[in-house]
Design an enzyme around this catalytic site. Sequence first.
Site, mmCIF file in Angstrom:
data_model
loop_
_atom_site.group_PDB
_atom_site.id
_atom_site.type_symbol
_atom_site.label_atom_id
_atom_site.label_comp_id
_atom_site.label_asym_id
_atom_site.label_seq_id
_atom_site.Cartn_x
_atom_site.Cartn_y
_atom_site.Cartn_z
ATOM 1 N N ASN A 172 0.757 -1.169 -0.001
ATOM 2 C CA ASN A 172 -0.141 -0.076 -0.002
ATOM 3 C C ASN A 172 0.865 1.325 0.013
ATOM 4 O O ASN A 172 0.678 2.063 -0.792
ATOM 5 C CB ASN A 172 -1.051 0.045 1.515
ATOM 6 C CG ASN A 172 -2.163 -0.885 1.120
ATOM 7 O OD1 ASN A 172 -2.382 -1.385 0.079
ATOM 8 N ND2 ASN A 172 -2.716 -1.014 2.227
ATOM 9 N N ARG A 499 -11.417 -4.720 -14.207
ATOM 10 C CA ARG A 499 -10.285 -5.552 -13.951
ATOM 11 C C ARG A 499 -10.654 -6.922 -13.816
ATOM 12 O O ARG A 499 -11.900 -7.069 -13.314
ATOM 13 C CB ARG A 499 -9.611 -5.176 -12.589
ATOM 14 C CG ARG A 499 -9.019 -3.849 -12.321
ATOM 15 C CD ARG A 499 -8.588 -3.792 -10.869
ATOM 16 N NE ARG A 499 -8.361 -2.231 -10.436
ATOM 17 C CZ ARG A 499 -7.250 -1.341 -10.850
ATOM 18 N NH1 ARG A 499 -6.305 -2.139 -11.762
ATOM 19 N NH2 ARG A 499 -7.181 -0.263 -10.424
ATOM 20 N N ARG A 529 -5.428 1.706 -13.479
ATOM 21 C CA ARG A 529 -4.094 1.913 -12.956
ATOM 22 C C ARG A 529 -3.594 0.705 -12.569
ATOM 23 O O ARG A 529 -4.292 -0.296 -11.831
ATOM 24 C CB ARG A 529 -4.095 2.838 -11.843
ATOM 25 C CG ARG A 529 -2.612 3.114 -11.415
ATOM 26 C CD ARG A 529 -2.708 3.904 -10.167
ATOM 27 N NE ARG A 529 -2.529 5.454 -11.006
ATOM 28 C CZ ARG A 529 -3.063 6.331 -10.283
ATOM 29 N NH1 ARG A 529 -3.833 6.323 -9.194
ATOM 30 N NH2 ARG A 529 -3.077 7.428 -10.853
ATOM 31 N N HIS A 559 -15.910 2.886 -15.023
ATOM 32 C CA HIS A 559 -15.881 2.244 -13.490
ATOM 33 C C HIS A 559 -17.064 1.223 -13.081
ATOM 34 O O HIS A 559 -16.758 0.647 -12.024
ATOM 35 C CB HIS A 559 -15.287 3.184 -12.398
ATOM 36 C CG HIS A 559 -14.791 2.541 -11.168
ATOM 37 N ND1 HIS A 559 -15.508 2.508 -10.118
ATOM 38 C CD2 HIS A 559 -13.784 1.870 -10.982
ATOM 39 C CE1 HIS A 559 -15.143 1.811 -9.242
ATOM 40 N NE2 HIS A 559 -13.928 1.604 -9.531
ATOM 41 N N TYR A 592 -12.742 -10.151 -1.805
ATOM 42 C CA TYR A 592 -13.128 -8.875 -1.605
ATOM 43 C C TYR A 592 -14.569 -8.898 -1.413
ATOM 44 O O TYR A 592 -15.401 -9.727 -1.820
ATOM 45 C CB TYR A 592 -13.047 -7.702 -2.971
ATOM 46 C CG TYR A 592 -11.863 -7.455 -3.315
ATOM 47 C CD1 TYR A 592 -10.827 -7.838 -2.892
ATOM 48 C CD2 TYR A 592 -11.604 -6.160 -4.190
ATOM 49 C CE1 TYR A 592 -9.342 -7.148 -3.221
ATOM 50 C CE2 TYR A 592 -10.289 -5.860 -4.298
ATOM 51 C CZ TYR A 592 -9.433 -6.291 -3.915
ATOM 52 O OH TYR A 592 -8.334 -5.558 -4.370
ATOM 53 N N ARG A 688 -14.040 2.369 4.486
ATOM 54 C CA ARG A 688 -12.773 1.597 4.658
ATOM 55 C C ARG A 688 -11.622 2.445 4.836
ATOM 56 O O ARG A 688 -10.559 2.116 5.437
ATOM 57 C CB ARG A 688 -12.812 0.387 3.465
ATOM 58 C CG ARG A 688 -11.625 -0.537 3.902
ATOM 59 C CD ARG A 688 -11.370 -1.368 2.519
ATOM 60 N NE ARG A 688 -10.635 -0.524 1.604
ATOM 61 C CZ ARG A 688 -10.711 -0.488 0.185
ATOM 62 N NH1 ARG A 688 -11.818 -1.026 -0.068
ATOM 63 N NH2 ARG A 688 -10.107 -0.033 -0.498
ATOM 64 N N HIS A 716 -15.403 -3.783 0.231
ATOM 65 C CA HIS A 716 -15.238 -2.895 -1.117
ATOM 66 C C HIS A 716 -16.791 -2.651 -1.715
ATOM 67 O O HIS A 716 -16.775 -1.714 -2.606
ATOM 68 C CB HIS A 716 -14.836 -3.912 -2.263
ATOM 69 C CG HIS A 716 -14.429 -3.423 -3.438
ATOM 70 N ND1 HIS A 716 -15.011 -3.549 -4.733
ATOM 71 C CD2 HIS A 716 -13.439 -2.471 -3.817
ATOM 72 C CE1 HIS A 716 -14.305 -3.012 -5.665
ATOM 73 N NE2 HIS A 716 -13.291 -2.299 -4.928
#
EC number: 2.7.4.1
Length: 814
Positions: A172, A499, A529, A559, A592, A688, A716
């Site tokens: 991270n 993704r 990204r 997205h 997730y 989160r 998530h």
Amino acid sequence: MKRSVIKPGRAVLPKGRLPSPTARSDAHDDLFARKNGAMSQQPAEVPVQSSATPSAQTPANAPAKSSTKASAKSSAKTVATAKTSPQAALGSIAAHRPLSMDAADAATAAALDDDPDTYVADGALGDELPQGRFLDRERSWLAFNERVLELAEDPTTPLLERANFLAIFASNLDEFFMVRVAGLKRRIATGVATRSASGLQPREVLEQIWTRSRELMARHAACYQQDVAPALADEGIHLIRWPELTEKEQARLFTLFRQQIFPVLTPLAVDPVHPFPYISGLSLNLAVVVRNPVSGHRHFARVKVPPLLSRFLEASPQRYVPLEDVIAAHLEELFPGMEVLAHHMFRVTRNEDLEVEEDDAENLLQALEKELMRRRFGPPVRLEVEESIDPYVLDLLVRELKVSDAEVYPLPGPLDLTGLFGIAGQDRPELKFPKFVAGTHRDLAEVESASAPDIFAALRERDVLLHHPYDSFSTSVQAFLEQAAADPDVLAIKQTLYRTSGDSPIVDALIDAAESGKQVLVLVEIKARFDEQANIKWARKLEEAGCHVVYGLVGLKTHCKLSLVVRQEGELLRRYSHVGTGNYHPKTARLYEDLGLLTADPQVGADLSDLFNRLSGYSRRETYRRLLTAPKSLRDGLVSRITKEIAHHRAGRPAYVRIKVNSMVDEAIIDACYQASRAGVPVDIWVRGICAVRPGVTGLSENVRVRSVLGRFLEHSRVFAFGNGGEPEVWLGSADMMHRNLDRRIEALVRVSDPAHRAALTRLLETGMSDTTSSWHLGPDGNWTRHATDPEGKPLRHVQEMLIDARRRRRAQP
């Protein structure tokens, strides 16, 4: 023809709203975490100035239209002050990366993003709000990663999970420096940075980041050295250094070095003939000082630790040594005839964000491929060195890499603890969270069929609300698309891909559908990204199979998580839809926490058809039946609903606002929550990662509570619930409350219509916010406090444990 050039930070926004200034994005979305209960937050006093909100300055490069006054319709508007860059994903985490970059929507993501901070409230909701009401987003992100570190420090966390959290923390922080810190430095250097919404100048923020990250990195190293490594040794997993090896182990590793390591090493000398070599980002390196025994001259050389080899080598069963130790012990093999005087480890973090000029789709693809090649050569933003490094060597590195003293981080070795992902992956179930295998959702399992469950038959009966990873992704969303691909009555499939996994069954199903003659539209976001290269590969593969591949709208990332299947059923065409909060990624779906709605509702189907047409063709539709979409209607739609709760409360009707997101920094949404709180409406925020809200401030937010839950799964999902005068309204979807999501992305929320589903989501939100649930509580000063035990010292239950137990009980029922 004049080329249309859109810079990454320049949003295509509704008239009257400018894009905004700050910097990066959230990677994978960001990371895992853990326990804590909630105690009611007492109002607190914080120093806030009750004066008019300062006007934001318009950037010199903003279009002239940008100064247009925002319409009074919206409660607050954002203003851009600088050109920014695209965002990351850390899933980012982001985020959190359990085993590999591929398996983590960084995610880790982690919670990094390229969001502007400058904001002006237009006063539409009432009285002026005080300055100082927003917490700093960068410090909030560091606080998020501190919560990840607290899980590693917690002795009640299973031991290999603690090692995993140490690796997640390191991953991270790498992404944070590559994206957020790099963006801050770039804006300062170009002179376009402005004061953030928290009131800090960029230089102040950067200095605070350097100070706080140094403290956290020291804690991280101490946790490994003093706690986790000794505990692993007690369990028979020894992480040791070269001097601790036996002669037999050293001899074995010498053989390994000669056969498998030495051939791939390339020592690079530095002298007048050999310039200082390029040091790639996040690579581990040895700085070696050698002396010529004939001339007596000392020389510097660099040896890169091969990134494709295992980070920890097994010297003997369950005894591991860092790869760099093995290389360092055999440097004389690399410099024969020279005297090796010293060696020191170092690691460089570089700016690895992208700047791409967007044109038509194919040019965008090519431009992105070229930019990916240039990403490796971004300027350094951090230098990690072993604390024992020789001052001469350190001075050389600082001078050649052109970093400041503030960007140098001396640490005890070993550096780069992301290598602990490999250790955490060991098959020692007694040292991990108890195993949990997701089951098929009961509404899908109930459908009788000669083979696999008939997803379409189930959806004709009822909507299905999925909660991953508690409900299996493979027997729900994946099965939905695989059944659609194989069904001869299916005429078309439309799908977004942000993704997905390297061996994606989702992509395989779409290819099968196209090859069988179905119309297949795939909207691939090639600017996700750290997944850009993978998505470019999938885009080309899908095109070769006959799928219609598009890349969305210029200047906007796509997205939203949407899937639409059109099926011929007798004389009718029926549309089946999936709207989710998470990626179509089978691997991360096991790690997730996400929500999804499978439905045959005609309104949702019509909305998705309209939205896909907008993304693939030409359409100016901005309103939908059961969807709120960004960048046009989502922010205003949520602000409008928050404002309605004030009216309901004043009329004595049930009123509340409950929000569950990854990040909460959009000032217009936060100001609407403050206004609701001032009117007496209870506002609960479950976040989160980043949160700019100051809860518990007298006269501003005494009715606002903020909680954070981290644990074995990465939280998530995004949910928005409103009391609505006794007729609860609940939405779920892909959008976080950030500028990048609301202004520079295509996002979608769907309204949940089934009363049972609304009740289930309401219970979920209540459980996460409960004082009897393990969580972190945010105070008005921006500090997070962990609440993992009750007043008697007994452990509070974790919401994820409760959900796992509930699924197990349900499965055990006849």
